[in-house]
Design a protein around this motif. Sequence first.
Motif, PDB file in Angstrom:
ATOM      1  N   UNK A 222       0.803  -1.241   0.056  1.00 40.69           N
ATOM      2  CA  UNK A 222       0.013  -0.059   0.051  1.00 40.69           C
ATOM      3  C   UNK A 222       0.851   1.170   0.236  1.00 40.69           C
ATOM      4  N   UNK A 223       0.352   2.399  -0.446  1.00 41.48           N
ATOM      5  CA  UNK A 223       0.881   3.760  -0.176  1.00 41.48           C
ATOM      6  C   UNK A 223       0.560   4.426   1.268  1.00 41.48           C
ATOM      7  N   UNK A 224       1.360   5.298   1.429  1.00 40.77           N
ATOM      8  CA  UNK A 224       1.154   5.893   2.626  1.00 40.77           C
ATOM      9  C   UNK A 224      -0.212   6.728   2.616  1.00 40.77           C
ATOM     10  N   UNK A 225      -0.878   6.642   3.834  1.00 34.12           N
ATOM     11  CA  UNK A 225      -2.323   7.416   3.776  1.00 34.12           C
ATOM     12  C   UNK A 225      -3.425   6.763   3.068  1.00 34.12           C
ATOM     13  N   UNK A 226      -3.180   5.481   2.439  1.00 30.58           N
ATOM     14  CA  UNK A 226      -4.136   4.803   1.827  1.00 30.58           C
ATOM     15  C   UNK A 226      -5.390   4.393   2.742  1.00 30.58           C
ATOM     16  N   UNK A 227      -4.922   4.239   3.839  1.00 29.06           N
ATOM     17  CA  UNK A 227      -6.125   3.645   5.109  1.00 29.06           C
ATOM     18  C   UNK A 227      -5.465   4.306   6.340  1.00 29.06           C
ATOM     19  N   UNK A 266      -2.538 -13.482 -10.221  1.00 31.84           N
ATOM     20  CA  UNK A 266      -1.865 -14.404 -11.035  1.00 31.84           C
ATOM     21  C   UNK A 266      -2.160 -14.760 -12.413  1.00 31.84           C
ATOM     22  N   UNK A 267      -3.601 -14.539 -12.871  1.00 30.66           N
ATOM     23  CA  UNK A 267      -3.752 -14.327 -14.141  1.00 30.66           C
ATOM     24  C   UNK A 267      -2.949 -13.308 -14.945  1.00 30.66           C
ATOM     25  N   UNK A 268      -3.091 -12.345 -14.491  1.00 29.02           N
ATOM     26  CA  UNK A 268      -2.679 -11.048 -15.394  1.00 29.02           C
ATOM     27  C   UNK A 268      -1.172 -10.788 -14.962  1.00 29.02           C
ATOM     28  N   UNK A 269      -0.586 -11.205 -13.989  1.00 23.92           N
ATOM     29  CA  UNK A 269       0.920 -11.252 -13.504  1.00 23.92           C
ATOM     30  C   UNK A 269       1.160  -9.617 -13.378  1.00 23.92           C
ATOM     31  N   UNK A 270       0.017  -8.979 -12.859  1.00 24.68           N
ATOM     32  CA  UNK A 270       0.151  -7.620 -12.481  1.00 24.68           C
ATOM     33  C   UNK A 270      -0.536  -7.305 -10.980  1.00 24.68           C
ATOM     34  N   UNK A 275      -4.399   1.931  -2.931  1.00 21.49           N
ATOM     35  CA  UNK A 275      -4.161   3.540  -3.003  1.00 21.49           C
ATOM     36  C   UNK A 275      -3.481   3.976  -3.988  1.00 21.49           C
ATOM     37  N   UNK A 276      -2.892   3.078  -4.873  1.00 19.81           N
ATOM     38  CA  UNK A 276      -2.239   3.488  -6.042  1.00 19.81           C
ATOM     39  C   UNK A 276      -2.986   3.117  -7.308  1.00 19.81           C
ATOM     40  N   UNK A 277      -2.775   4.005  -8.362  1.00 21.08           N
ATOM     41  CA  UNK A 277      -3.452   3.829  -9.717  1.00 21.08           C
ATOM     42  C   UNK A 277      -2.386   3.238 -10.649  1.00 21.08           C
ATOM     43  N   UNK A 278      -1.201   2.831 -10.159  1.00 21.86           N
ATOM     44  CA  UNK A 278      -0.056   2.376 -10.879  1.00 21.86           C
ATOM     45  C   UNK A 278      -0.033   0.749 -10.914  1.00 21.86           C
ATOM     46  N   UNK A 279       0.103  -0.039 -11.873  1.00 23.39           N
ATOM     47  CA  UNK A 279       0.392  -1.274 -11.858  1.00 23.39           C
ATOM     48  C   UNK A 279       1.752  -1.889 -12.118  1.00 23.39           C
ATOM     49  N   UNK A 280       1.978  -2.861 -11.362  1.00 20.58           N
ATOM     50  CA  UNK A 280       3.308  -3.371 -11.257  1.00 20.58           C
ATOM     51  C   UNK A 280       3.329  -4.768 -11.875  1.00 20.58           C
ATOM     52  N   UNK A 281       4.212  -4.932 -12.722  1.00 20.66           N
ATOM     53  CA  UNK A 281       4.364  -6.434 -13.425  1.00 20.66           C
ATOM     54  C   UNK A 281       5.126  -7.166 -12.247  1.00 20.66           C
ATOM     55  N   UNK A 282       4.657  -8.353 -12.193  1.00 18.01           N
ATOM     56  CA  UNK A 282       5.499  -9.280 -11.308  1.00 18.01           C
ATOM     57  C   UNK A 282       5.512 -10.815 -12.067  1.00 18.01           C
ATOM     58  N   UNK A 283       6.399 -11.472 -11.556  1.00 22.06           N
ATOM     59  CA  UNK A 283       6.793 -12.572 -12.335  1.00 22.06           C
ATOM     60  C   UNK A 283       7.181 -13.730 -10.971  1.00 22.06           C
TER      61      UNK A 283
END
Length: 458
Positions: A222-227, A266-270, A275-283
């Motif tokens: 999460x990002x700071x202040x998101x909850x 797991x399906x999208x690998x993202x 609290x963030x709008x940015x997606x991160x690719x993960x493997x």
Amino acid sequence: MMYSILIVEDDLTFSTILKTWLGKKGFEVETASNCARAKKLIAANTFDLILSDLRLPDQDGLFLLNWMKSMQFSPPLIIMTGYADIQSAVHAIKEGAADYISKPVQPDELLKKIKETIEKGKEAEKETPKAKSSSGKPAASHQLPQENYMEGKSEAAVQLYSYVKLVAPTQMSVLINGASGTGKEYVAHRIHELSKRSDKPFIAIDCGSIPKDLAASEFFGHIKGSFTGALNDKTGAFEEANGGTIFLDEIGNLSYEVQIQLLRALQERRIRKIGSAKEIEVDVRLISATNENLTEAIAKGNFREDLYHRINEFTLRMPALKDRPEDILLFANFFLDQANRELERNLTGFDASASETLQRYSWPGNLRQLKNIVKRATLLAQGDFITAKELGEEILTMSPGTDSSSNEEFALHSESMEKQRIIHALQQTNNNKTKAAILLGIDRKTLYNKIKLYEIPQ
């Protein structure tokens, strides 16, 4: 350079002759007459080679070999035996012995094997330099300490770890099913160690201990202040495990909402931090574990069927300890070694009554329960051996027919077997009758009568 050799041999005459002969050949030689003594010497010294008899008073050469592997001691081991046959030779090599030689030993053949084995060991060390990170520093180890676990020798254990070796190099998602305390996390870590991701992170999460409202944060960050309570940015487990393996223990405890988010990741690998709008690719490779019947959970609407099929490309079923009785004493002695180190004790083993009690008990808590019982008994033991009394009332009352004071338990299937057992006990205790009687689970008077009956030389 003078190489060091440890000879593990209960025939003291042969051991002395061998030590003298190898000393003249330029080797530095130590000797031990049983496994217990050998383990202490190996732990305290660095040897270039172990030369061990197959049959020893307390355990055998294969037990010593497996103990060395579990403790990550690397000297090669050559097995010697007077019971030479193809089957035992193949088994010794399969278990990891460097070589095998039969008695009576031919000096020239033995010397050749010793030199070749040591040279191979030194060459292997040169060819496998320690891994380094991009900074030039040694890479962080993701290995599970081998002194914390062993695999066992039972048919169930052999089959399980053959499957582990089979699935580990693939990218398949693995579901480990088994009761609590059977060693599911070790298996997950072993799969990672044997995989192509072994140099990347292994991140383990206990889904049963995460509050439902924080599970998404643990997984994805999460990002700071998101909850409320999010005072700083947090990196989730999926991002930490990127390139490596993530292990979700007790996955059946996840809420339905988190299951949906997990399936998407797991399906999208993202992933997307809370609290963030940015997606991160993960493997990541996913390994899950549960002690529940997930198909029943699906039928009740508590677990998503599509997630089940995503995490269950390959299933491993952990055998309960009661279903692998051949491993009970093996693990008990392994846990005793651990307890001796942790509690600064120096117990030798379990007497006959304690050994039988351990084997008769059903072990509902599996390996975790056995480890706790052995540790407690190690603390309570007054002599060199753990007795049935130190195992606790729960174990004794649930082990039918156990009577630590009964000499009838000592009766064996034949007189020759009984005689051999007495001889081994006397060898193990350096002919100390009191200790031998304790080890055998009989009183001294009975032991003296047996020695006289079987004409055992003193």
